[in-house]
Design a protein around this motif. Structure first.
Motif, PDB file in Angstrom:
ATOM      1  N   ASP A 139       5.208 -25.877 -39.778  1.00 40.66           N
ATOM      2  CA  ASP A 139       4.491 -26.742 -38.838  1.00 40.66           C
ATOM      3  C   ASP A 139       3.357 -25.965 -38.190  1.00 40.66           C
ATOM      4  OD1 ASP A 139       3.830 -28.896 -37.328  1.00 40.66           O
ATOM      5  OD2 ASP A 139       5.743 -29.049 -36.276  1.00 40.66           O
ATOM      6  N   ASP A 140       2.114 -26.408 -38.422  1.00 44.75           N
ATOM      7  CA  ASP A 140       0.982 -25.628 -37.920  1.00 44.75           C
ATOM      8  C   ASP A 140       0.714 -25.839 -36.438  1.00 44.75           C
ATOM      9  OD1 ASP A 140      -0.351 -28.069 -37.870  1.00 44.75           O
ATOM     10  OD2 ASP A 140      -2.048 -27.391 -39.076  1.00 44.75           O
ATOM     11  N   ASP A 141       1.451 -26.747 -35.798  1.00 45.81           N
ATOM     12  CA  ASP A 141       1.585 -26.796 -34.349  1.00 45.81           C
ATOM     13  C   ASP A 141       2.869 -27.571 -34.059  1.00 45.81           C
ATOM     14  OD1 ASP A 141       1.075 -29.549 -34.212  1.00 45.81           O
ATOM     15  OD2 ASP A 141      -0.710 -29.349 -32.965  1.00 45.81           O
ATOM     16  N   PRO A 142       3.380 -27.564 -32.830  1.00 47.29           N
ATOM     17  CA  PRO A 142       4.750 -28.040 -32.619  1.00 47.29           C
ATOM     18  C   PRO A 142       4.943 -29.544 -32.760  1.00 47.29           C
ATOM     19  CG  PRO A 142       3.981 -26.672 -30.794  1.00 47.29           C
ATOM     20  CD  PRO A 142       2.793 -27.019 -31.610  1.00 47.29           C
ATOM     21  N   THR A 143       3.883 -30.290 -32.952  1.00 45.44           N
ATOM     22  CA  THR A 143       4.009 -31.739 -32.894  1.00 45.44           C
ATOM     23  C   THR A 143       4.580 -32.348 -34.168  1.00 45.44           C
ATOM     24  OG1 THR A 143       1.715 -32.059 -33.611  1.00 45.44           O
ATOM     25  CG2 THR A 143       2.107 -31.860 -31.262  1.00 45.44           C
ATOM     26  N   GLY A 144       4.814 -31.549 -35.187  1.00 42.95           N
ATOM     27  CA  GLY A 144       5.387 -32.093 -36.414  1.00 42.95           C
ATOM     28  C   GLY A 144       6.806 -32.566 -36.273  1.00 42.95           C
ATOM     29  N   THR A 145       7.462 -32.211 -35.169  1.00 49.04           N
ATOM     30  CA  THR A 145       8.845 -32.643 -34.941  1.00 49.04           C
ATOM     31  C   THR A 145       8.911 -34.024 -34.303  1.00 49.04           C
ATOM     32  OG1 THR A 145       8.855 -31.519 -32.790  1.00 49.04           O
ATOM     33  CG2 THR A 145       9.648 -30.267 -34.690  1.00 49.04           C
ATOM     34  N   GLN A 146       7.792 -34.758 -34.284  1.00 47.98           N
ATOM     35  CA  GLN A 146       7.718 -35.980 -33.505  1.00 47.98           C
ATOM     36  C   GLN A 146       8.381 -37.195 -34.147  1.00 47.98           C
ATOM     37  OE1 GLN A 146       3.118 -35.888 -34.955  1.00 47.98           O
ATOM     38  NE2 GLN A 146       3.465 -36.410 -32.849  1.00 47.98           N
ATOM     39  N   THR A 147       9.001 -37.039 -35.316  1.00 47.25           N
ATOM     40  CA  THR A 147       9.709 -38.174 -35.923  1.00 47.25           C
ATOM     41  C   THR A 147      11.174 -37.869 -36.211  1.00 47.25           C
ATOM     42  OG1 THR A 147       9.167 -37.529 -38.203  1.00 47.25           O
ATOM     43  CG2 THR A 147       7.580 -38.950 -37.043  1.00 47.25           C
ATOM     44  N   VAL A 148      11.675 -36.684 -35.826  1.00 44.17           N
ATOM     45  CA  VAL A 148      13.033 -36.287 -36.212  1.00 44.17           C
ATOM     46  C   VAL A 148      13.912 -36.079 -34.984  1.00 44.17           C
ATOM     47  CG1 VAL A 148      12.212 -35.215 -38.341  1.00 44.17           C
ATOM     48  CG2 VAL A 148      12.463 -33.813 -36.277  1.00 44.17           C
ATOM     49  N   HIS A 149      15.197 -35.963 -35.225  1.00 49.11           N
ATOM     50  CA  HIS A 149      16.150 -35.620 -34.172  1.00 49.11           C
ATOM     51  C   HIS A 149      17.299 -34.834 -34.782  1.00 49.11           C
ATOM     52  CE1 HIS A 149      18.647 -38.938 -35.715  1.00 49.11           C
ATOM     53  NE2 HIS A 149      17.568 -39.720 -35.642  1.00 49.11           N
ATOM     54  N   ASP A 150      17.939 -34.020 -33.942  1.00 43.55           N
ATOM     55  CA  ASP A 150      19.065 -33.181 -34.363  1.00 43.55           C
ATOM     56  C   ASP A 150      18.679 -32.246 -35.508  1.00 43.55           C
ATOM     57  OD1 ASP A 150      20.629 -34.510 -32.475  1.00 43.55           O
ATOM     58  OD2 ASP A 150      21.183 -36.071 -33.903  1.00 43.55           O
ATOM     59  N   VAL A 151      17.479 -31.710 -35.424  1.00 45.77           N
ATOM     60  CA  VAL A 151      16.963 -30.790 -36.437  1.00 45.77           C
ATOM     61  C   VAL A 151      16.536 -29.503 -35.736  1.00 45.77           C
ATOM     62  CG1 VAL A 151      15.083 -30.400 -38.084  1.00 45.77           C
ATOM     63  CG2 VAL A 151      16.218 -32.615 -38.001  1.00 45.77           C
ATOM     64  N   ARG A 159      23.326 -22.476 -42.887  1.00 43.87           N
ATOM     65  CA  ARG A 159      23.848 -23.496 -41.982  1.00 43.87           C
ATOM     66  C   ARG A 159      23.902 -24.857 -42.688  1.00 43.87           C
ATOM     67  NH1 ARG A 159      23.356 -21.942 -36.338  1.00 43.87           N
ATOM     68  NH2 ARG A 159      22.033 -20.085 -36.108  1.00 43.87           N
ATOM     69  N   GLN A 160      24.775 -25.717 -42.188  1.00 42.78           N
ATOM     70  CA  GLN A 160      24.771 -27.093 -42.672  1.00 42.78           C
ATOM     71  C   GLN A 160      23.517 -27.787 -42.160  1.00 42.78           C
ATOM     72  OE1 GLN A 160      28.447 -28.931 -41.441  1.00 42.78           O
ATOM     73  NE2 GLN A 160      29.535 -28.200 -43.254  1.00 42.78           N
ATOM     74  N   GLY A 161      23.118 -28.827 -42.863  1.00 44.30           N
ATOM     75  CA  GLY A 161      21.914 -29.546 -42.466  1.00 44.30           C
ATOM     76  C   GLY A 161      20.911 -29.589 -43.593  1.00 44.30           C
ATOM     77  N   ASP A 162      20.123 -30.646 -43.610  1.00 48.55           N
ATOM     78  CA  ASP A 162      19.186 -30.877 -44.711  1.00 48.55           C
ATOM     79  C   ASP A 162      17.794 -30.336 -44.448  1.00 48.55           C
ATOM     80  OD1 ASP A 162      21.102 -32.264 -46.211  1.00 48.55           O
ATOM     81  OD2 ASP A 162      20.646 -34.154 -45.203  1.00 48.55           O
ATOM     82  N   CYS A 163      17.529 -29.849 -43.226  1.00 48.89           N
ATOM     83  CA  CYS A 163      16.142 -29.531 -42.893  1.00 48.89           C
ATOM     84  C   CYS A 163      16.084 -28.527 -41.751  1.00 48.89           C
ATOM     85  CB  CYS A 163      15.423 -30.820 -42.487  1.00 48.89           C
ATOM     86  SG  CYS A 163      13.731 -30.624 -41.866  1.00 48.89           S
ATOM     87  N   PHE A 164      15.050 -27.700 -41.763  1.00 48.89           N
ATOM     88  CA  PHE A 164      14.671 -26.967 -40.561  1.00 48.89           C
ATOM     89  C   PHE A 164      13.158 -26.770 -40.534  1.00 48.89           C
ATOM     90  CE2 PHE A 164      15.750 -23.533 -43.565  1.00 48.89           C
ATOM     91  CZ  PHE A 164      14.700 -22.628 -43.422  1.00 48.89           C
ATOM     92  N   PHE A 165      12.646 -26.657 -39.323  1.00 49.96           N
ATOM     93  CA  PHE A 165      11.223 -26.436 -39.094  1.00 49.96           C
ATOM     94  C   PHE A 165      10.963 -24.962 -38.786  1.00 49.96           C
ATOM     95  CE2 PHE A 165      11.206 -30.929 -38.693  1.00 49.96           C
ATOM     96  CZ  PHE A 165       9.901 -31.384 -38.696  1.00 49.96           C
ATOM     97  N   ILE A 166       9.813 -24.489 -39.210  1.00 53.41           N
ATOM     98  CA  ILE A 166       9.308 -23.179 -38.796  1.00 53.41           C
ATOM     99  C   ILE A 166       7.979 -23.423 -38.106  1.00 53.41           C
ATOM    100  CG2 ILE A 166       8.524 -20.900 -39.521  1.00 53.41           C
ATOM    101  CD1 ILE A 166      10.268 -21.197 -42.021  1.00 53.41           C
ATOM    102  N   LEU A 167       7.923 -23.075 -36.835  1.00 53.91           N
ATOM    103  CA  LEU A 167       6.701 -23.275 -36.078  1.00 53.91           C
ATOM    104  C   LEU A 167       5.755 -22.109 -36.330  1.00 53.91           C
ATOM    105  CD1 LEU A 167       4.911 -24.635 -34.014  1.00 53.91           C
ATOM    106  CD2 LEU A 167       6.298 -23.623 -32.201  1.00 53.91           C
ATOM    107  N   THR A 168       4.703 -22.346 -37.102  1.00 57.94           N
ATOM    108  CA  THR A 168       3.733 -21.295 -37.420  1.00 57.94           C
ATOM    109  C   THR A 168       2.581 -21.250 -36.425  1.00 57.94           C
ATOM    110  OG1 THR A 168       2.255 -22.632 -38.815  1.00 57.94           O
ATOM    111  CG2 THR A 168       4.236 -21.727 -39.862  1.00 57.94           C
ATOM    112  N   ASN A 169       2.241 -22.409 -35.856  1.00 58.07           N
ATOM    113  CA  ASN A 169       1.082 -22.546 -34.958  1.00 58.07           C
ATOM    114  C   ASN A 169      -0.196 -22.021 -35.612  1.00 58.07           C
ATOM    115  OD1 ASN A 169       0.157 -23.565 -32.489  1.00 58.07           O
ATOM    116  ND2 ASN A 169       0.002 -21.523 -31.618  1.00 58.07           N
ATOM    117  N   SER A 170      -0.278 -22.120 -36.924  1.00 54.52           N
ATOM    118  CA  SER A 170      -1.408 -21.524 -37.640  1.00 54.52           C
ATOM    119  C   SER A 170      -2.732 -22.228 -37.385  1.00 54.52           C
ATOM    120  CB  SER A 170      -1.123 -21.501 -39.147  1.00 54.52           C
ATOM    121  OG  SER A 170      -0.912 -22.817 -39.638  1.00 54.52           O
ATOM    122  N   ARG A 171      -2.691 -23.444 -36.844  1.00 56.32           N
ATOM    123  CA  ARG A 171      -3.941 -24.141 -36.560  1.00 56.32           C
ATOM    124  C   ARG A 171      -4.737 -23.428 -35.464  1.00 56.32           C
ATOM    125  NH1 ARG A 171      -3.375 -30.261 -35.000  1.00 56.32           N
ATOM    126  NH2 ARG A 171      -1.633 -30.021 -36.461  1.00 56.32           N
TER     127      ARG A 171
END
Length: 464
Positions: A38-50, A67-79
């Motif tokens: 995620d090139d800034d933190p706003t990419g999490t704006q459609t998910v929950h419990d991630v 870990r269990q779970g189908d997804c995780f985010f990495i906040l790069t802030n590269s923008r």
């Protein structure tokens, strides 16, 4: 001359969305771990419990794979970085992901702005080199809550009932990431400086999605030329579900896709249905101390929302002069005064908004503009680092602002996306390692919501 069109008239002329609810089918399909850079933190704006990570060393990534779970985010802030910085960062993360995955398959999303700002194609080029080859790179900027639609390969930003081609919006005038084409096939040629020609860019049309359904979209994905770029049109959540199911089934045939997208495809691929908006009770924001709002974003929508907040609430306010923040002599004086006001407000049970002056100060080139932005963001980070009392909640307005405050101001390494306070406005539960464990941290994108949105966010956090 504007080429804006009526949203209602345009949508009436489209084929009806795919009629079947595909959530169960998506849930039943085998899934590779989905990793979102995620090139800034706003990419999490459609998910929950991630989970969302702000560090990416091999051990941390390996633990997240386990870990269990189908997804995780990495906040790069590269923008917020220069091209050289973004290139190095993406290369480092890609190499660490390769090592941590240990041959386990995963699907990669390079999440960026729904209004097309960001380091493209640089980031997808680096990821392809380090983690490829990929059968195709998919461009999916559709984002429902923000009113971002792609129709006939043209990307639009909705303003009320008007669809404005993205190149005609203020976002396209960005000093660092500006562009001139709204047709995404032409945009790819523009951004790749002609390396990828418009005629070579593939497209998945709304007709194919809405009439052909998942199976026809799957066939199209499987048939893409190796290494090609493909635009994905979308104008409803149902469109994303069709694409998500088709992607999952195409992956089962061994195909690999690199996704460059806004936030919506992530929740669709996870099969997440929209959840009720969060309340103060959900976030345990029921203490009688005051909350803090930090506004760093300069986009016109943010300024409009800030103006509404100041006019319609009795929130305490501190304006930080950007000119003073850039002055080595004045900067400490300004920050000391602001910090005193913040402490007094929190302890008195009053909410306070701290915002940067609205006159945009620019440099001579893109690098200088990024440097100015970093200095301003660093000032807001310093205020959070020096907080001596825990606020009831913390709202950060703007992508770069919210990222820097999370990683540097709050020292967050891993948080959980709880849900959304408003459509497109995610809330993170801070981890035990942070300055304020368990506090609700509201990541408020600069370009999301109507003029009342910031006022509404404050109301939801204070009307108990």
């Amino acid at each position: 001359m504007s080429t804006s069109v009526s949203k209602s008239a345009t949508f009436v002329g489209l084929p009806p969305p795919w009629p079947q609810d595909l959530h169960e089918a998506i849930h039943l399909r085998p899934k590779q771990k989905l990793i979102v850079l995620d090139d800034d933190p706003t990419g999490t704006q459609t998910v929950h419990d991630v989970p969302v990570l702000t560090v990416w060393d091999v051990d941390t990534l390996r633990a997240e794979f386990d870990r269990q779970g189908d997804c995780f985010f990495i906040l790069t802030n590269s923008r917020s970085l220069t091209a050289q910085g973004a290139e190095a960062l993406n290369s480092e993360i890609a190499q660490n992901l390769y090592a941590a995955a240990a041959s386990r398959p995963f699907t990669l999303v390079s999440r960026s702005d729904s209004t097309l700002r960001g380091h493209f194609p640089l980031e997808t080029d680096v990821l392809s080199e380090e983690l490829g080859p990929f059968d195709a790179t998919l461009i999916i900027p559709y984002f429902e809550a923000g009113g971002r639609y792609t129709i006939g390969d043209i990307h639009y930003v909705a303003e009320g009932d008007t669809l404005v081609p993205s190149a005609e919006t203020p976002f396209a005038k960005d000093k660092v990431f500006g562009y001139t084409h709204s047709n995404l096939r032409e945009w790819v040629e523009e951004k790749t400086a002609g390396r990828v020609q418009t005629s070579d860019v593939a497209s998945i049309s709304l007709d194919l999605i809405r009439i052909g359904g998942p199976q026809e979209v799957k066939k199209h994905l499987i048939g893409l030329t190796h290494g090609s770029v493909c635009i994905v049109n979308a104008a409803s959540l149902a469109d994303m579900d069709v694409v998500a199911l088709a992607l999952l089934e195409a992956e089962q045939t061994g195909r690999r896709f690199l996704i460059r997208s806004a936030a919506q495809i992530v929740s669709a691929r996870l099969g997440l249905k929209p959840r009720s908006l969060l309340t103060a009770q959900d976030l345990d924001a029921t203490d009688y101390c005051g909350g803090v709002i930090l506004v760093g974003s300069y986009v016109p929508k943010t300024t409009e929302q800030l103006t509404h907040l100041l006019a319609h609430t009795d929130v305490d306010r501190v304006e930080l002069s950007v000119a003073d923040l850039l002055d080595e002599t004045q900067r400490p004086v300004v920050l000391d005064r602001a910090l005193q006001s913040i402490h007094m407000a929190i302890q008195a049970g009053r909410n306070i908004v701290v915002f940067t002056s609205r006159d945009l100060i620019t440099g001579q080139d893109a690098a200088a503009n990024l440097d100015i932005g970093q200095q301003v963001s660093a000032a807001l980070v310093e205020l959070v680092q020096r907080l001596q009392v825990r606020p009831r909640f913390l709202i950060a307005k703007g992508g770069i602002t919210s990222s820097d405050i999370a990683t540097q101001g709050l020292a967050m390494r891993r948080g959980i996306v709880v849900g959304q306070l408003l459509p497109g406005v995610p809330v993170w539960r801070l981890g035990e390692e942070t300055r304020f464990p368990g506090m609700g941290y509201v990541v408020f994108p600069g370009n999301v919501g109507g003029k009342e949105a910031l006022t509404e966010a404050l109301k939801r956090l204070t009307d108990l």
